[in-house]
Scaffold this active site. Structure first.
Site, PDB file in Angstrom:
ATOM      1  N   LYS A  84      88.436   7.702  63.329  1.00  0.00           N
ATOM      2  CA  LYS A  84      87.597   7.421  62.159  1.00  0.00           C
ATOM      3  C   LYS A  84      88.078   8.308  61.029  1.00  0.00           C
ATOM      4  O   LYS A  84      88.096   9.538  61.164  1.00  0.00           O
ATOM      5  CB  LYS A  84      86.139   7.710  62.506  1.00  0.00           C
ATOM      6  CG  LYS A  84      85.196   7.536  61.338  1.00  0.00           C
ATOM      7  CD  LYS A  84      83.754   7.740  61.770  1.00  0.00           C
ATOM      8  CE  LYS A  84      82.803   7.637  60.600  1.00  0.00           C
ATOM      9  NZ  LYS A  84      81.407   7.918  61.011  1.00  0.00           N
ATOM     10  N   LYS A 127      88.611   2.862  62.446  1.00  0.00           N
ATOM     11  CA  LYS A 127      87.714   2.623  61.320  1.00  0.00           C
ATOM     12  C   LYS A 127      88.136   3.421  60.120  1.00  0.00           C
ATOM     13  O   LYS A 127      88.434   4.603  60.287  1.00  0.00           O
ATOM     14  CB  LYS A 127      86.307   3.051  61.760  1.00  0.00           C
ATOM     15  CG  LYS A 127      85.269   3.063  60.693  1.00  0.00           C
ATOM     16  CD  LYS A 127      83.982   3.615  61.247  1.00  0.00           C
ATOM     17  CE  LYS A 127      82.975   3.715  60.112  1.00  0.00           C
ATOM     18  NZ  LYS A 127      81.793   4.423  60.504  1.00  0.00           N
TER      19      LYS A 127
END
Ligand code: PBG
Ligand code: ZN
Length: 349
Positions: free
Chosen positions: A219, A272
């Site tokens: 992330k 992400k």
């Protein structure tokens, strides 16, 4: 196994071309033959997009009288428990297999204690949605503290820094609490070191061997989370998240993050955001071959919506192309605020 160079030269009619590939060149080979009709294109399509590839992130807020539409995410809402149940039923009807809940508590404190309250908003959401949809949807609980802490950081503070190991203790409690409320998966998104191992251990000790972990493994500290932070009321009150989320320049590091999460017991790994990190996604899938998700985040959704609202893009086509591209790069599952619309569109054919 052939190296990339050999595959490439085979595809281009080089030395390895004799291996049954049947590669010849123009005018015998006309690539356009198979692009002539819908049926022909369908026959040779390498990547598909179906409702079963999609999962919907949903916001639920404690104490709301009615759902609040989100200006920053057109088409999305902060849900009441009632409107959340309705939305989940609709998604199940459309063939979307999974939903992920983000909770906004009525009260925040320094520790984020509402996150592990058995009567917390996500715990309630898990119970009421389960009662309605049964096993027609996999229920995923995002697991983080930023929505619950008064300071908006993803962990417990010591001074102005997030204390990694103290945060793990909180994550363990939250995981068990979500499991007790009926989550199929918990999804730690705070990027603390050791979070997957800590949660796996806590779940197993609590007897929740079958509750799976979807790890936000790679992330990035991204500008594309901005709309989400309004929606989830989770913006940090000071500083930023670069001390725990990944630096956008790094891909080797993403592979190490994913490797660690798999070793710690992650069942699904996630990259992400999605579009700006398709290269990372492709490497993760090619390297590990484990179930891999990508999160098409709020800012990515908002960009498309904004351009479409101005008539600058055909929204449906752009939506489907983007989601297909994320699948092509290697995602088995795509988390997207378009889940409902895309599923409805795909079912119409
Ligand atoms: C927080 C969290 C964020 C998102 C999911 N979980 C934002 C952040 O790190 O501030 C972003 C999702 C989106 O932008 O759609 N743990
Ligand atoms: Zn967080």
């Amino acid at each position: 196994m052939r190296t990339r160079g050999e595959v490439r030269s085979a595809a281009l009619g080089g030395p390895a071309a004799g291996e049954g590939a049947g590669v010849s060149s123009f005018p015998r080979r006309r690539m356009r033959r198979l692009r002539r009709t819908d049926r022909l294109r369908e026959m040779v399509r390498e990547t598909t997009l179906a409702p079963s590839h999609l999962a919907a992130p949903l916001f639920v807020k404690e104490g709301l009288a009615r759902p609040v539409p989100l200006d920053v995410l057109p088409g999305q809402h902060q849900h009441t428990l009632g409107s959340l149940v309705d939305e989940c039923s609709r998604l199940a009807e459309l063939g979307v297999p999974a939903v992920m809940f983000f909770g906004i508590p009525a009260r925040k404190d320094q520790a984020g204690s509402a996150a592990w309250d058995p009567e917390g908003i996500v715990q309630q959401a898990l119970r009421v949605v389960r009662a309605e949809v049964g096993d027609r949807l996999a229920l995923i609980a995002d697991l983080c503290l930023c929505e619950y802490t008064a300071h908006g950081h993803c962990g417990v503070l010591r001074g102005e820094a997030v204390d990694n190991d103290a945060t793990l203790e909180a994550y363990r409690r939250i995981a068990v609490s979500y499991a007790q409320a009926g989550a199929d998966l918990v999804a730690p998104s705070g990027m603390m070191d050791g979070q997957v191992a800590a949660i796996r251990e806590a779940l197993d000790e609590g007897g929740f061997h079958d509750v799976a972990i979807l790890a936000y493994a790679a992330k990035y500290a991204s500008a594309f989370f901005e709309p989400f932070r309004h929606a989830a009321e989770s913006a940090p009150r000071f500083g930023d998240r670069r001390g725990y989320q990944m630096d956008p320049g790094n891909t080797d590091e993403a592979l190490r993050e994913v490797q660690l999460d798999i070793a710690e017991g992650a069942d699904i790994v996630m990259v992400k955001p999605a579009l700006p990190y398709l290269d990372v996604l492709a490497r993760v899938k090619a390297t590990f071959g484990v179930p891999t998700a990508a999160y098409h985040v709020s800012g990515e959704y908002a960009m498309l919506r904004a351009a479409a609202a101005r008539g600058w893009l055909d929204e449906e086509r752009a939506m489907l192309e983007v989601l297909l591209a994320i699948r092509r790069a290697g995602a088995d599952l795509v988390f997207t605020y378009f889940a409902g619309e895309a599923a409805a569109r795909l079912r119409r054919g």
